[in-house]
Design a protein around this motif. Structure first.
Motif, PDB file in Angstrom:
ATOM      1  N   GLY A 165       8.199  12.845  -2.208  1.00 47.62           N
ATOM      2  CA  GLY A 165       8.095  12.752  -4.173  1.00 47.62           C
ATOM      3  C   GLY A 165       8.891  11.977  -4.916  1.00 47.62           C
ATOM      4  O   GLY A 165       8.821  11.933  -6.138  1.00 47.62           O
ATOM      5  N   ARG A 166       9.780  11.245  -4.457  1.00 54.79           N
ATOM      6  CA  ARG A 166      11.088  10.688  -5.600  1.00 54.79           C
ATOM      7  C   ARG A 166       9.862   9.590  -5.925  1.00 54.79           C
ATOM      8  O   ARG A 166      10.217   9.163  -6.649  1.00 54.79           O
ATOM      9  N   HIS A 167       9.185   9.255  -5.720  1.00 57.36           N
ATOM     10  CA  HIS A 167       8.234   7.692  -5.577  1.00 57.36           C
ATOM     11  C   HIS A 167       6.930   8.294  -6.772  1.00 57.36           C
ATOM     12  O   HIS A 167       5.947   7.254  -7.474  1.00 57.36           O
ATOM     13  N   ARG A 168       6.836  10.207  -7.424  1.00 59.31           N
ATOM     14  CA  ARG A 168       5.889  10.540  -7.811  1.00 59.31           C
ATOM     15  C   ARG A 168       4.929   9.519  -9.317  1.00 59.31           C
ATOM     16  O   ARG A 168       4.442   9.105  -9.801  1.00 59.31           O
ATOM     17  N   GLU A 169       7.002   8.852 -10.249  1.00 65.42           N
ATOM     18  CA  GLU A 169       5.898   8.074 -10.837  1.00 65.42           C
ATOM     19  C   GLU A 169       5.304   6.924 -10.384  1.00 65.42           C
ATOM     20  O   GLU A 169       4.943   6.423 -11.584  1.00 65.42           O
ATOM     21  N   LYS A 170       5.184   6.700  -9.904  1.00 63.96           N
ATOM     22  CA  LYS A 170       4.768   4.894  -9.553  1.00 63.96           C
ATOM     23  C   LYS A 170       3.656   5.144  -9.016  1.00 63.96           C
ATOM     24  O   LYS A 170       2.749   3.803  -9.535  1.00 63.96           O
ATOM     25  N   LEU A 171       2.866   6.215  -9.332  1.00 63.62           N
ATOM     26  CA  LEU A 171       1.521   6.161  -8.920  1.00 63.62           C
ATOM     27  C   LEU A 171       0.786   7.864  -9.069  1.00 63.62           C
ATOM     28  O   LEU A 171       1.215   9.092  -8.305  1.00 63.62           O
ATOM     29  N   ARG A 191       3.374  -3.246  -8.673  1.00 65.06           N
ATOM     30  CA  ARG A 191       3.882  -3.584  -8.028  1.00 65.06           C
ATOM     31  C   ARG A 191       4.471  -3.100  -6.918  1.00 65.06           C
ATOM     32  O   ARG A 191       5.129  -3.447  -6.009  1.00 65.06           O
ATOM     33  N   GLU A 192       5.326  -2.140  -7.558  1.00 62.31           N
ATOM     34  CA  GLU A 192       6.235  -1.432  -6.868  1.00 62.31           C
ATOM     35  C   GLU A 192       5.461  -0.221  -6.119  1.00 62.31           C
ATOM     36  O   GLU A 192       6.015  -0.630  -4.782  1.00 62.31           O
ATOM     37  N   VAL A 193       4.192  -0.403  -5.932  1.00 62.02           N
ATOM     38  CA  VAL A 193       3.557   0.175  -4.821  1.00 62.02           C
ATOM     39  C   VAL A 193       2.977  -0.587  -3.177  1.00 62.02           C
ATOM     40  O   VAL A 193       3.856  -0.158  -2.296  1.00 62.02           O
ATOM     41  N   PHE A 194       3.618  -1.734  -3.820  1.00 63.98           N
ATOM     42  CA  PHE A 194       3.330  -2.973  -3.154  1.00 63.98           C
ATOM     43  C   PHE A 194       3.496  -3.482  -2.040  1.00 63.98           C
ATOM     44  O   PHE A 194       4.344  -3.187  -0.979  1.00 63.98           O
ATOM     45  N   LYS A 195       4.647  -3.494  -2.809  1.00 66.34           N
ATOM     46  CA  LYS A 195       6.624  -3.463  -2.549  1.00 66.34           C
ATOM     47  C   LYS A 195       7.083  -2.333  -1.513  1.00 66.34           C
ATOM     48  O   LYS A 195       7.548  -2.597   0.167  1.00 66.34           O
ATOM     49  N   TYR A 196       6.392  -0.878  -0.855  1.00 61.01           N
ATOM     50  CA  TYR A 196       6.589  -0.086  -0.393  1.00 61.01           C
ATOM     51  C   TYR A 196       5.356   0.436   0.562  1.00 61.01           C
ATOM     52  O   TYR A 196       5.697   0.580   1.421  1.00 61.01           O
ATOM     53  N   ALA A 197       4.213  -0.044  -0.126  1.00 57.79           N
ATOM     54  CA  ALA A 197       3.314   0.321   1.053  1.00 57.79           C
ATOM     55  C   ALA A 197       3.074  -0.132   2.275  1.00 57.79           C
ATOM     56  O   ALA A 197       2.954   0.577   3.911  1.00 57.79           O
ATOM     57  N   VAL A 198       3.360  -2.038   2.610  1.00 60.21           N
ATOM     58  CA  VAL A 198       3.784  -2.441   4.348  1.00 60.21           C
ATOM     59  C   VAL A 198       4.620  -1.732   4.817  1.00 60.21           C
ATOM     60  O   VAL A 198       3.977  -0.952   6.301  1.00 60.21           O
ATOM     61  N   GLY A 199       5.443  -1.261   4.309  1.00 65.15           N
ATOM     62  CA  GLY A 199       6.878  -0.862   5.100  1.00 65.15           C
ATOM     63  C   GLY A 199       6.415   0.764   5.805  1.00 65.15           C
ATOM     64  O   GLY A 199       6.381   0.553   7.020  1.00 65.15           O
ATOM     65  N   MET A 200       5.896   2.223   5.074  1.00 64.74           N
ATOM     66  CA  MET A 200       5.039   3.239   5.055  1.00 64.74           C
ATOM     67  C   MET A 200       4.910   2.734   5.847  1.00 64.74           C
ATOM     68  O   MET A 200       4.632   3.821   7.033  1.00 64.74           O
TER      69      MET A 200
END
Length: 298
Positions: A165-171, A191-200
């Motif tokens: 939930g720490r990433h709520r504000e990104k999407l 850009r933030e969503v893309f940055k995290y997406a592949v790793g997660m």
């Protein structure tokens, strides 16, 4: 309405076309149509279903659940029905829930639906989001069966779910019954969503491989959430999954959130790619953040 072009959209997202629900057409209407098609394909009737799960972030109403509306439209007067809300990860979360119900002998056959009308929550003046999302629905039916208990069993082999939930504000959507009393609009830091997406995404897929002993080379098909062609191809490359094993439908549907994976499965099933016994990896990531994987044998 916004300063963009087909070339710009295709280059950055891979999206060529989307579908928009007609005026007066509800998420439950799309879900019911998908459910009817799934029942026909399986040779079953609604009387054979014990439970209906609808994964959606765009329900018809605040309540009752879209699932009970689908239950009514299908003429089902027994069993139970409820919604799950994990945004774009919703279908994977619903599959995991259905798997748990079946393993616990709480249901024998479950209708799992992913359905969305994201066009209703888009800000059509925001070019960072309004070019990405579409409407649609897809459905599958899970049934209990006695198997040998090996890696060759058909059905869902393992699921792995995560949220942060720490990433709520990104999407997120900037409205709701308890906060603003309005539906609100979808907001995203792309850009933030893309940055995290592949790793997660790769994290939960590697968990599935560890749990089953399978690897990327064993997969017959990789069916990811259809959000962006760059995320899809980037995830496959990082995991070592051959490009020809990736099912891509984002070009024809755009991002349909919880509906994207069942829509992709439907396309691959109808064109003959999916065959009995194929090993299939599903994965998705959505607002929250939520993300998850499901490894299954078709």
């Amino acid at each position: 309405m916004v300063d963009t072009s087909d070339e710009w959209i295709v280059q950055r997202t891979g999206i060529h076309a989307r579908h928009i629900a007609a005026e007066g057409e509800l998420t439950s209407d799309l879900a019911t149509a998908a459910a009817t098609a799934a029942l026909k394909d399986a040779g079953l009737t609604i009387g054979d279903i014990d439970l209906i799960l609808v994964a959606t972030a765009t329900p018809d109403d605040t309540f009752p659940s879209t699932a009970v509306t689908v239950q009514k439209k299908l003429g089902m007067e027994h069993g139970a029905a409820f919604d799950l809300h994990a945004v774009c990860s919703g279908f994977v979360f619903a599959l995991s829930t259905a798997d748990a119900y079946i393993r616990a002998s709480q249901a024998k056959r479950i209708l799992v639906i992913g359905a969305e009308t994201f066009s209703r929550i888009l800000d059509w003046t925001d070019r960072t989001t309004c070019v990405l999302f579409g409407d649609g629905a897809g459905a599958v039916i899970l049934g209990a069966a006695v198997e040998s208990g090996t890696r060759e069993d058909r059905g869902i082999l393992t699921t792995h779910l995560r949220s942060d939930g720490r990433h709520r504000e990104k999407l997120y959507v900037d409205g709701g019954p308890s906060s603003t009393g309005t539906v609100g609009h979808l907001r995203m830091e792309g850009r933030e969503v893309f940055k995290y997406a592949v790793g997660m995404i790769t994290d939960v897929i590697e968990d599935a491989f560890r749990a089953t002993g399978y690897g990327a080379e064993d997969l017959d098909w990789f069916v990811p959430h259809q959000a962006n062609i760059r995320i899809i191809d980037g995830s496959a490359r990082k995991l070592g999954i051959a490009s020809e094993k990736v099912v891509r439908t984002v070009a024809d549907h755009g991002n349909t959130s919880a509906a994207s994976i069942p829509l992709a499965l439907s396309v691959a099933n109808e064109d003959g790619r999916l065959k009995r016994g194929d090993l299939v990896m599903l994965e998705a990531m959505g607002g929250g953040f939520t993300w998850g994987s499901a490894l299954l044998r078709w």
